[in-house]
Design a protein around this motif. Structure first.
Motif, mmCIF file in Angstrom:
data_model
loop_
_atom_site.group_PDB
_atom_site.id
_atom_site.type_symbol
_atom_site.label_atom_id
_atom_site.label_comp_id
_atom_site.label_asym_id
_atom_site.label_seq_id
_atom_site.Cartn_x
_atom_site.Cartn_y
_atom_site.Cartn_z
ATOM 1 N N THR A 65 47.972 -9.735 -44.047
ATOM 2 C CA THR A 65 47.736 -8.309 -44.269
ATOM 3 C C THR A 65 46.592 -8.150 -45.261
ATOM 4 O O THR A 65 46.307 -9.062 -46.044
ATOM 5 C CB THR A 65 49.019 -7.615 -44.781
ATOM 6 N N CYS A 66 45.934 -6.991 -45.224
ATOM 7 C CA CYS A 66 44.816 -6.763 -46.144
ATOM 8 C C CYS A 66 44.641 -5.274 -46.400
ATOM 9 O O CYS A 66 45.137 -4.439 -45.651
ATOM 10 C CB CYS A 66 43.527 -7.363 -45.589
ATOM 11 N N THR A 67 43.933 -4.979 -47.483
ATOM 12 C CA THR A 67 43.615 -3.598 -47.838
ATOM 13 C C THR A 67 42.270 -3.586 -48.554
ATOM 14 O O THR A 67 41.905 -4.560 -49.222
ATOM 15 C CB THR A 67 44.708 -2.975 -48.728
ATOM 16 N N THR A 68 41.544 -2.498 -48.422
ATOM 17 C CA THR A 68 40.269 -2.350 -49.109
ATOM 18 C C THR A 68 40.489 -1.513 -50.364
ATOM 19 O O THR A 68 41.100 -0.442 -50.310
ATOM 20 C CB THR A 68 39.232 -1.694 -48.198
ATOM 21 N N VAL A 69 39.975 -2.007 -51.484
ATOM 22 C CA VAL A 69 40.103 -1.351 -52.779
ATOM 23 C C VAL A 69 38.788 -0.654 -53.086
ATOM 24 O O VAL A 69 37.725 -1.260 -52.995
ATOM 25 C CB VAL A 69 40.441 -2.373 -53.887
ATOM 26 N N HIS A 70 38.866 0.626 -53.470
ATOM 27 C CA HIS A 70 37.665 1.414 -53.723
ATOM 28 C C HIS A 70 37.445 1.712 -55.205
ATOM 29 O O HIS A 70 36.581 2.512 -55.539
ATOM 30 C CB HIS A 70 37.733 2.726 -52.929
ATOM 31 N N GLN A 77 32.861 -5.595 -57.842
ATOM 32 C CA GLN A 77 32.296 -4.307 -57.483
ATOM 33 C C GLN A 77 33.074 -3.731 -56.302
ATOM 34 O O GLN A 77 33.417 -4.453 -55.375
ATOM 35 C CB GLN A 77 30.838 -4.464 -57.090
ATOM 36 N N ALA A 78 33.356 -2.468 -56.347
ATOM 37 C CA ALA A 78 34.057 -1.810 -55.238
ATOM 38 C C ALA A 78 33.047 -1.421 -54.171
ATOM 39 O O ALA A 78 31.890 -1.164 -54.492
ATOM 40 C CB ALA A 78 34.799 -0.585 -55.756
ATOM 41 N N PRO A 79 33.438 -1.344 -52.925
ATOM 42 C CA PRO A 79 34.761 -1.706 -52.429
ATOM 43 C C PRO A 79 34.885 -3.218 -52.225
ATOM 44 O O PRO A 79 33.894 -3.907 -52.009
ATOM 45 C CB PRO A 79 34.843 -0.977 -51.085
ATOM 46 N N TYR A 80 36.093 -3.726 -52.294
ATOM 47 C CA TYR A 80 36.383 -5.119 -51.989
ATOM 48 C C TYR A 80 37.731 -5.171 -51.275
ATOM 49 O O TYR A 80 38.509 -4.228 -51.316
ATOM 50 C CB TYR A 80 36.371 -6.005 -53.235
ATOM 51 N N THR A 81 37.971 -6.272 -50.599
ATOM 52 C CA THR A 81 39.180 -6.412 -49.795
ATOM 53 C C THR A 81 40.103 -7.453 -50.400
ATOM 54 O O THR A 81 39.654 -8.523 -50.795
ATOM 55 C CB THR A 81 38.821 -6.803 -48.343
ATOM 56 N N LEU A 82 41.378 -7.109 -50.485
ATOM 57 C CA LEU A 82 42.413 -8.034 -50.938
ATOM 58 C C LEU A 82 43.356 -8.300 -49.780
ATOM 59 O O LEU A 82 43.577 -7.431 -48.934
ATOM 60 C CB LEU A 82 43.202 -7.434 -52.107
ATOM 61 N N GLY A 83 43.916 -9.498 -49.744
ATOM 62 C CA GLY A 83 44.828 -9.819 -48.662
ATOM 63 C C GLY A 83 45.837 -10.876 -49.034
ATOM 64 O O GLY A 83 45.716 -11.542 -50.058
ATOM 65 N N VAL A 105 37.002 -7.997 -41.676
ATOM 66 C CA VAL A 105 38.292 -8.568 -42.062
ATOM 67 C C VAL A 105 39.379 -7.926 -41.213
ATOM 68 O O VAL A 105 39.425 -6.704 -41.080
ATOM 69 C CB VAL A 105 38.578 -8.301 -43.566
ATOM 70 N N ARG A 106 40.272 -8.748 -40.652
ATOM 71 C CA ARG A 106 41.377 -8.216 -39.857
ATOM 72 C C ARG A 106 42.594 -9.120 -39.989
ATOM 73 O O ARG A 106 42.464 -10.346 -40.103
ATOM 74 C CB ARG A 106 40.980 -8.068 -38.394
ATOM 75 N N ALA A 107 43.742 -8.536 -39.973
ATOM 76 C CA ALA A 107 44.986 -9.304 -40.030
ATOM 77 C C ALA A 107 45.042 -10.242 -38.836
ATOM 78 O O ALA A 107 44.606 -9.905 -37.740
ATOM 79 C CB ALA A 107 46.180 -8.360 -40.036
ATOM 80 N N GLY A 108 45.563 -11.430 -39.070
ATOM 81 C CA GLY A 108 45.693 -12.433 -38.022
ATOM 82 C C GLY A 108 44.524 -13.387 -37.925
ATOM 83 O O GLY A 108 44.592 -14.375 -37.201
ATOM 84 N N MET A 109 43.443 -13.115 -38.656
ATOM 85 C CA MET A 109 42.279 -13.994 -38.551
ATOM 86 C C MET A 109 42.473 -15.267 -39.366
ATOM 87 O O MET A 109 43.078 -15.251 -40.438
ATOM 88 C CB MET A 109 40.993 -13.280 -38.967
#
Length: 139
Positions: A65-70, A77-83, A105-109
């Motif tokens: 799973t992942c989410t982008t932080v703004h 530096q924003a935005p960045y992705t955490l997973g 970035v996508r779940a399952g990759m």
């Protein structure tokens, strides 16, 4: 259940335990129940056995799973992705930054860990498995 925790006193403090070996993340695996942890623990979180063995985990895994932080934070530096990544070879689930070109970035990759140079923030991150190791997306 009687648990002898004296062995936990011989384990180096959390800040003194290695978190990586320069190529992969380092944590612990319990010799009694097989539970894995990152970072390494002095006592197994599943069965309370003291002194789980240090283990170098697979440098690859799957992004669950992942989410982008703004909102920026020091060193990022924003935005960045955490997973959350489940490491291969029965490794633990690890939380960290995920970097990919054009935000792909996508779940399952399938991903692999990149260990930062000393003093660099964050200490590690994940990239798609097919990206060259030299890429430092999102810097």
């Amino acid at each position: 259940m009687s648990v002898d925790l004296d062995a936990a006193l011989t384990v180096p403090r959390t800040a003194e335990r290695p978190r990586d070996d320069g190529r992969a993340l380092v944590g612990s695996r319990c010799g009694r129940c097989g539970a894995v942890s990152f970072p390494a623990r002095a006592v197994c979180h599943a069965c309370a056995t003291a002194g789980p063995a240090q283990e170098v985990f697979a440098p690859t895994g799957v992004l669950i799973t992942c989410t982008t932080v703004h909102v920026a934070r020091p060193g990022l530096q924003a935005p960045y992705t955490l997973g959350q990544v489940v490491l291969d070879d029965a490794g633990p689930m690890v939380f960290g930054q995920v970097r990919a070109p054009d935000g792909g970035v996508r779940a399952g990759m399938p991903v692999r860990v990149v260990i930062a140079a000393p003093g660099e923030t964050p200490r590690y991150w994940f990239v798609p498995q097919d990206e060259p190791a030299s890429h430092r997306f999102g810097r």
